[in-house]
Motif scaffolding. Structure first.
Motif, short mmCIF file in Angstrom:
data_model
loop_
_atom_site.label_atom_id
_atom_site.label_comp_id
_atom_site.label_asym_id
_atom_site.label_seq_id
_atom_site.Cartn_x
_atom_site.Cartn_y
_atom_site.Cartn_z
N GLY A 181 26.45 41.21 13.92
CA GLY A 181 25.97 42.58 14.05
C GLY A 181 26.68 43.55 13.12
N LYS A 182 27.92 43.23 12.76
CA LYS A 182 28.67 44.08 11.83
C LYS A 182 28.54 43.64 10.38
N GLY A 183 27.69 42.64 10.11
CA GLY A 183 27.43 42.23 8.74
C GLY A 183 28.37 41.17 8.20
N ALA A 184 29.09 40.49 9.08
CA ALA A 184 30.01 39.44 8.65
C ALA A 184 29.27 38.11 8.54
N ARG A 185 29.91 37.17 7.89
CA ARG A 185 29.46 35.78 7.90
C ARG A 185 30.38 35.07 8.88
N VAL A 186 29.78 34.28 9.77
CA VAL A 186 30.55 33.73 10.88
C VAL A 186 30.28 32.23 11.00
N LEU A 187 31.36 31.47 11.22
CA LEU A 187 31.21 30.04 11.43
C LEU A 187 32.19 29.57 12.49
N ASN A 188 31.89 28.39 13.05
CA ASN A 188 32.79 27.82 14.04
C ASN A 188 33.65 26.72 13.42
N GLN A 189 34.50 26.14 14.22
CA GLN A 189 35.49 25.17 13.75
C GLN A 189 34.87 23.85 13.30
N ASN A 190 33.60 23.64 13.59
CA ASN A 190 32.93 22.40 13.18
C ASN A 190 32.00 22.61 11.98
N GLY A 191 31.97 23.84 11.46
CA GLY A 191 31.16 24.13 10.29
C GLY A 191 29.79 24.69 10.60
N LEU A 192 29.51 24.97 11.88
CA LEU A 192 28.25 25.61 12.23
C LEU A 192 28.30 27.06 11.75
N ILE A 193 27.36 27.42 10.88
CA ILE A 193 27.27 28.80 10.42
C ILE A 193 26.34 29.53 11.39
N TYR A 194 26.88 30.54 12.05
CA TYR A 194 26.08 31.33 12.97
C TYR A 194 25.15 32.24 12.15
N SER A 195 23.95 32.46 12.67
CA SER A 195 22.99 33.32 11.97
C SER A 195 22.10 34.01 13.00
N ASP A 196 21.30 34.93 12.50
CA ASP A 196 20.33 35.58 13.37
C ASP A 196 19.32 34.56 13.90
N ASN A 197 19.18 33.44 13.21
CA ASN A 197 18.22 32.42 13.62
C ASN A 197 18.72 31.51 14.74
N ASN A 198 20.05 31.46 14.96
CA ASN A 198 20.53 30.54 16.00
C ASN A 198 21.37 31.20 17.10
N ILE A 199 21.80 32.44 16.90
CA ILE A 199 22.75 33.04 17.86
C ILE A 199 22.11 33.30 19.22
N LYS A 226 31.08 27.24 1.21
CA LYS A 226 29.73 27.75 0.99
C LYS A 226 29.66 29.26 1.23
N LEU A 227 30.26 29.71 2.33
CA LEU A 227 30.24 31.15 2.63
C LEU A 227 31.02 31.94 1.59
N ILE A 228 32.14 31.42 1.16
CA ILE A 228 32.97 32.11 0.16
C ILE A 228 32.21 32.19 -1.17
N GLU A 229 31.64 31.09 -1.60
CA GLU A 229 30.98 31.07 -2.90
C GLU A 229 29.69 31.89 -2.90
#
Length: 146
Positions: free
Chosen positions: A81-99, A139-142
């Protein structure tokens, strides 16, 4: 850009620091007083042990375009919601499509546990989990450097 880590139970802190050093990205690890942490690179912020104090501090520090590492779906949702890129410890990238689905599944699990049921066990961490996390973080960094 910085990497903010909900670090209390984070099993990938060493990977985060190694990758962050390579890309020269600052890291802030947030822990409560029941933990000790020093890695020689990160800024360590210690907060009290009250419920959600780490989460609240992390969200208050977060700026748009930061990267957040958390296992907590609520923190992930606020970070998105604040415009960050977010992931969990297993590499799951959270998105508007899965949250939304993840939050709903968490809600269902809580209902089952409150009713006395069980929701399964946590599997042991593997090298593959670490590799998936590292690839997702890079991936998120690049993506940000484009």
């Amino acid at each position: 850009m910085q990497i903010l880590v909900d670090a209390d139970a984070c099993p990938v802190k060493e990977i985060i620091v190694r990758v962050a050093k390579k890309y020269k990205i600052p890291v802030t690890m947030i822990i409560d007083t029941s933990h000790e942490l020093y890695d020689g690179y990160s800024i360590i912020i210690t907060v009290d042990k009250s419920r959600d104090s780490v989460d609240i501090k992390l969200i208050n520090l977060l700026k748009k375009e930061d990267i957040v590492v958390t296992q907590d779906y609520g923190v992930a949702a606020m970070g998105l919601g604040k415009g960050a890129r977010v992931l969990n410890q297993n590499g799951l990238i959270y998105s508007d499509n899965n949250i939304d689905r993840l939050l709903f599944e968490r809600h269902l699990g809580q209902k089952v546990r409150r009713a006395g049921g069980r929701t399964g066990s946590v599997k042991k961490r593997s090298k593959e989990d670490n590799d998936n996390f590292e690839r997702a973080l890079i991936k998120l960094i690049e993506k940000r450097e484009e």
